[in-house]
Design a protein around this motif. Structure first.
Motif, PDB file in Angstrom:
ATOM      1  N   ILE A  30       0.838  -1.209   0.000  1.00 19.89           N
ATOM      2  CA  ILE A  30       0.000   0.000   0.000  1.00 19.89           C
ATOM      3  C   ILE A  30       0.868   1.253   0.000  1.00 19.89           C
ATOM      4  O   ILE A  30       0.585   2.238  -0.688  1.00 19.89           O
ATOM      5  CB  ILE A  30      -0.948  -0.014   1.219  1.00 19.89           C
ATOM      6  N   LYS A  31       1.966   1.220   0.757  1.00 17.99           N
ATOM      7  CA  LYS A  31       2.856   2.382   0.811  1.00 17.99           C
ATOM      8  C   LYS A  31       3.475   2.650  -0.555  1.00 17.99           C
ATOM      9  O   LYS A  31       3.569   3.812  -0.988  1.00 17.99           O
ATOM     10  CB  LYS A  31       3.945   2.137   1.851  1.00 17.99           C
ATOM     11  N   ILE A  32       3.907   1.601  -1.244  1.00  8.07           N
ATOM     12  CA  ILE A  32       4.481   1.787  -2.579  1.00  8.07           C
ATOM     13  C   ILE A  32       3.457   2.397  -3.523  1.00  8.07           C
ATOM     14  O   ILE A  32       3.756   3.305  -4.308  1.00  8.07           O
ATOM     15  CB  ILE A  32       4.999   0.445  -3.125  1.00  8.07           C
ATOM     16  N   GLU A  33       2.229   1.905  -3.476  1.00  8.58           N
ATOM     17  CA  GLU A  33       1.173   2.423  -4.357  1.00  8.58           C
ATOM     18  C   GLU A  33       0.890   3.887  -4.068  1.00  8.58           C
ATOM     19  O   GLU A  33       0.672   4.681  -4.982  1.00  8.58           O
ATOM     20  CB  GLU A  33      -0.093   1.577  -4.196  1.00  8.58           C
ATOM     21  N   GLU A  34       0.883   4.270  -2.791  1.00  7.24           N
ATOM     22  CA  GLU A  34       0.615   5.666  -2.436  1.00  7.24           C
ATOM     23  C   GLU A  34       1.752   6.576  -2.877  1.00  7.24           C
ATOM     24  O   GLU A  34       1.520   7.701  -3.326  1.00  7.24           O
ATOM     25  CB  GLU A  34       0.401   5.783  -0.922  1.00  7.24           C
ATOM     26  N   GLU A  35       2.992   6.113  -2.764  1.00  2.00           N
ATOM     27  CA  GLU A  35       4.136   6.961  -3.092  1.00  2.00           C
ATOM     28  C   GLU A  35       4.361   7.096  -4.588  1.00  2.00           C
ATOM     29  O   GLU A  35       4.855   8.130  -5.048  1.00  2.00           O
ATOM     30  CB  GLU A  35       5.395   6.405  -2.431  1.00  2.00           C
ATOM     31  N   THR A  36       4.020   6.080  -5.344  1.00  2.00           N
ATOM     32  CA  THR A  36       4.313   6.100  -6.778  1.00  2.00           C
ATOM     33  C   THR A  36       3.106   6.395  -7.645  1.00  2.00           C
ATOM     34  O   THR A  36       3.250   6.886  -8.771  1.00  2.00           O
ATOM     35  CB  THR A  36       4.898   4.746  -7.219  1.00  2.00           C
ATOM     36  N   GLY A  37       1.905   6.081  -7.183  1.00  2.02           N
ATOM     37  CA  GLY A  37       0.715   6.244  -8.013  1.00  2.02           C
ATOM     38  C   GLY A  37       0.412   5.038  -8.873  1.00  2.02           C
ATOM     39  O   GLY A  37      -0.594   5.025  -9.588  1.00  2.02           O
TER      40      GLY A  37
END
Length: 901
Positions: free
Chosen positions: A635-642
């Motif tokens: 989830i953190k990767i998705e939030e940071e990268t889009g």
């Protein structure tokens, strides 16, 4: 323990039990118990037994034994029947309101429900109970409604409700056709006037052989799913999903389906003879002949004047007809004709219908001036919204549909909760009919039965040409927005949808088009037989409303993929239906000609903003590290990268808006999960600790490496802390393993030597990945042409030739020993040891790829040349070009850059 004395209830003790005369129910009738002294003195009362009188009929169709039963359950319903096929049982009930039916339409409601108890399951919802109707339930309700509605007598406007419930399901039979036949039997038993019975049958085809009443497993192998409803001699409804079946084979299937469906009729008639009710005399809302003639004389001439003028558009024509109705209304108000005012709207509509039908049959003239077999003017545009994955606009006459395509990860597939069929759906077409498309004001609510039906029809039409799941493992959503409606928007959605899929790069087998065929007929009032008729190609909305049928047919040049037939009279002969297939085919080919001129092959786009989808394979341990506890890291990767990450069966699917987003996601994934450690590979790491002899670096998803003090710089280093610090992020090259198996890293190997003109290799490495990305042609960022096995694609982590992996220092040593200058332009025979950083050579274009070129450097050596933004791309195979070796990939592949003249 002492026994506890029971106390008598003072209320019950006063009841005179012996005076009560007991009664028992036996066989449905009430009988008194014998009043003998023994019975009267008895203290134990034995309940009577209720015998339910049941009636059943058993017969066989297509090797399936079928049972109709009534009288056991739902006895208070006007009609109730349980239809059983093996272990699947369906209950259908009908009821009619006791109102006077003072309205001008038939309020028929059909509800179909699949509850999870039928398969021994508890619903997986928060409330643990079924909620709003699902799409499948709405579609099955429509399947029941369409054939039974035309058989209610004209003028019968009492409210009727049909409810079908699945009592048990063995998963082998689809209960939708069973529910339709059970509904017909229930209407036959009831006292509701109805012109049945009907028979509904399903036909499949496996390896060219037709199958009657196929099971769910057989349907999964079938290239045809035909549902056919009829009376004894006329067709009522057709619903088809097929894989490009020819019109000839389709006609053969229809000819087979009719006699098989008729086999359902006799058992229903016999059951109604045993347990049916006498049909009631209901009040019919009929127009008197005198009132009809009065309104016709006032409205017919001006209506005919409007319909003979082809210059009218949809809304201009509608406004003119409304004005005629208002003029007639004023005259009736002046005459105080209350009866005429009550039925004015319906009577004027009847006059319109007769005027239009008379002109079409007598003169062969349509409302808009077209010939009977003429298709309206067409407009096609693909890629009108370039930021999206795929888009298109399709207009036929005044009907216009905008379609968009969105590609998603496999995990985004729709989960289904049906009793039968697959558990998920990876291709979805959502059809939306906003009020503005017909210039009206309305409220947007939940699932609409009409929208679901039209969307599913278009979805069926396109499913036949989609690539198999192995080649297309992604979730695809097509959104069809009706921009303007004047007839057959569902078929326009098919045309726009197939173009949008092509625009998204999905390799469809063929483009799919569709149109609607209508019928106008004259019947003999005494016998009801059709005496004359005309078939209309590509009907308007008005011709659909005033005509006899709406026959929607979609397909490719090779055959039919989907059909939906709805009719208004009480049946149409099958011969006329089969005759309509040919004009539909001709009209479809005309539409396909226009569509193919706009787009005929899947597009490949390499724009900076085009969406990207990438599929990689990792081990389960690596995926666990990536997801993190409760998915927090993902989830953190998705939030940071889009971007979005989906995991399924060891496959990692990344969905990114553009290439830059994909690069960010890949950078973070590689840092957490890591990749294969290759000598010469460049990796990004973080300094975790500093020692006197060097620094320890964490890289590649938690692996540790040693950066020795001698590998920090080309110049002597006295202290490690002078060059690096804890927490610093570095690009390092793997230079090998020591005797203990520890990974040795080098910083100086990534840096240019003092005095050299070579570009630094930091951040320019081609990172290897665990596996070559699974290429799917529909994705915009993949190659257009099919790669041959002898010449595999130039993917990351793949070797084009046997190249010796060397560091920059080794290249310098080799240069000194050979005495060659880096800028030497003398051509010498090329081999793997002579190629060095900065060397210029003349190369030939060996292959052209989506993102770059494969170059022939001579001596059997292949090199990579990557396209840059705004750079030239119009190369040809065999073309010579001057290039310079700028770096080597982790596998030793030379990465070349163009030498500017």
């Amino acid at each position: 323990m002492a026994p506890v004395a029971s106390k008598a209830n003072p209320l019950l003790s006063k009841v005179p039990w012996r005076r009560i005369i007991l009664r028992k129910i036996s066989g449905g009738s009430i009988a008194r118990a014998p009043s003998s002294s023994t019975a009267a003195e008895s203290e134990t009362v034995i309940a009577g037994t209720k015998f339910l009188e049941t009636f059943s009929e058993e017969f066989e169709i297509g090797s399936r034994k079928i049972t109709l039963e009534t009288g056991k359950i739902a006895r208070f319903a006007n009609g109730a029947v349980v239809l059983a096929m093996e272990e699947t049982k369906v209950l259908s009930t009908v009821a009619s309101a006791k109102s006077d039916g003072a309205r001008d339409f038939l309020p028929l409601t059909v509800e179909y429900q699949e509850k999870q108890f039928a398969q021994g399951m508890i619903p997986n919802t928060f409330m643990r109970r079924e909620g709003a109707p699902k799409e499948r339930e709405l579609l099955c309700g429509r399947l029941i409604d369409r054939p039974i509605r035309p058989l209610f007598p004209p003028g019968f406007y009492h409210e009727v409700q049909v409810m079908s419930s699945i009592l048990s399901s063995d998963g082998k039979q689809d209960p939708d056709v069973m529910a339709a036949n059970a509904t017909s039997a229930a209407l036959m038993l009831s006292d509701i006037p109805w012109g049945g019975p009907i028979g509904v049958i399903r036909i499949g085809r496996i390896s060219g052989q037709f199958i009657v009443n196929p099971s769910v497993d057989e349907l999964s192998l079938s290239d045809l799913n035909l549902v056919y409803a009829c009376t004894r001699d006329k067709t009522l409804m057709i619903d088809v999903q097929a894989r490009e079946i020819s019109e000839k084979d389709l006609e053969a299937a229809l000819r087979l389906a009719h006699p098989e469906a008729v086999k359902y009729l006799e058992p229903q008639i016999r059951l109604a003879g045993k347990a049916g009710k006498q049909k009631k005399e209901y009040k019919l809302s009929m127009v008197s002949e005198e009132t009809y003639e009065k309104i016709r004389s006032l409205a017919e001439a001006p209506i005919e004047a409007v319909f003979t003028d082809p210059t009218y558009g949809k809304f201009e024509r509608g406004e003119a007809l409304d004005n005629i109705t208002q003029d007639v209304k004023k005259k009736l108000e002046d005459e105080c004709d209350e009866e005429g005012l009550k039925i004015l709207s319906k009577t004027v509509d009847t006059v319109r219908k007769k005027v239009v039908r008379r002109r079409i049959i007598g003169e062969g003239l349509r409302v808009d001036g077209r010939r009977l077999d003429e298709v309206r003017p067409l407009y096609c545009e693909a890629g009108n919204l370039p930021v999206l994955h795929g888009s298109s606009i399709f207009s036929r006459g005044d009907t216009q549909v905008l379609c968009t395509v969105t590609l998603g990860a496999p995990g985004e597939a729709q989960r289904l909760d049906s009793l039968v069929g697959p558990p998920s759906k990876r291709f979805m077409l959502h059809y939306n009919f906003p009020p503005f498309c017909i210039n009206e004001v309305g409220k947007r609510v939940g699932l609409n039965r009409r929208e679901v039906g039209h969307g599913t029809l278009a979805e069926k039409a396109l499913l036949a040409v989609l690539p198999p799941e192995d080649d297309c493992p992604y979730t695809v959503r097509v959104n069809a927005e009706v921009m303007a409606s004047d007839g057959s928007t569902s078929m326009a959605s098919v045309c726009a949808g197939s173009m949008a899929l092509m625009d998204a790069g999905i390799p469809l087998g063929e483009l799919v088009a569709g149109l609607s065929v209508g019928l106008v007929s004259e019947t003999d009032p005494s016998t009801g037989e059709i005496t004359d008729y005309r078939i209309l190609t590509d009907i308007l909305g008005l011709e659909d409303h005033l005509g006899d049928m709406d026959f929607k047919i979609a397909g490719t040049r090779n055959g039919v993929t989907a059909i939906q037939l709805d009719i208004k009279p009480a049946g149409i002969p099958l011969d006329i239906i089969c005759e309509s297939l040919e004009p539909a085919r001709k009209g479809r080919l005309q539409i396909l000609d226009h569509m193919e001129r706009e787009i005929n092959v899947p597009r490949t786009q390499d724009g900076r903003n085009s969406p990207r989808i990438l599929t990689l394979k990792y081990s389960n341990d690596a995926i666990r590290r990536l997801i993190g506890p409760l998915g927090a890291l993902k989830i953190k990767i998705e939030e940071e990268t889009g971007g979005r990450i989906s995991v399924s069966d060891g496959l990692l699917t990344i969905v990114a808006k553009n290439q830059s987003v994909l690069d960010k996601v890949m950078e973070k994934i590689e840092f957490i999960v890591g990749r294969e450690i290759v000598k010469g590979g460049i990796y990004k790491g973080v300094v975790t600790s500093i020692k006197e002899y060097g620094a320890f670096v964490e890289f590649n998803g938690g692996q540790q490496g040693l950066l020795h003090i001698s590998e920090l710089s080309h110049e002597p280093v006295s202290r490690v802390s002078d060059v690096v610090s804890v927490g610093q992020v570095l690009n390092l090259m793997c230079i090998g393993l020591d005797v203990r198996g520890n990974i040795n890293l080098s910083l100086k190997a990534t840096l240019p030597k003092l005095g050299s003109n070579t570009d630094p290799a930091v951040g320019e490495s081609v990172a290897p990945v665990p596996q070559t990305p699974k290429v799917w042609k529909p994705v915009n960022n993949f190659q257009k042409e099919q790669e041959s096995k002898d010449d595999p694609p130039m993917g990351v982590g793949e070797s084009l030739s046997s190249i010796v992996i060397r560091s920059a220092a080794e290249c310098d040593d080799e240069e000194k020993s050979t005495g060659l200058s880096r800028s030497c332009k003398d051509e010498v025979p090329m081999d793997a040891k002579k190629l060095k950083l900065g060397m210029e050579v003349t190369a030939k274009v060996h292959q052209i790829r989506a993102h770059g070129l494969v170059l022939d450097l001579g001596g059997g050596i292949r090199g990579m040349f990557r396209f840059e933004t705004g750079s030239r791309r119009d190369f040809e195979v065999g073309e010579e070009m001057r290039v310079k070796c700028s770096s080597f990939s982790s596998k030793g592949i030379p990465v070349m850059t163009l030498v500017r003249k």
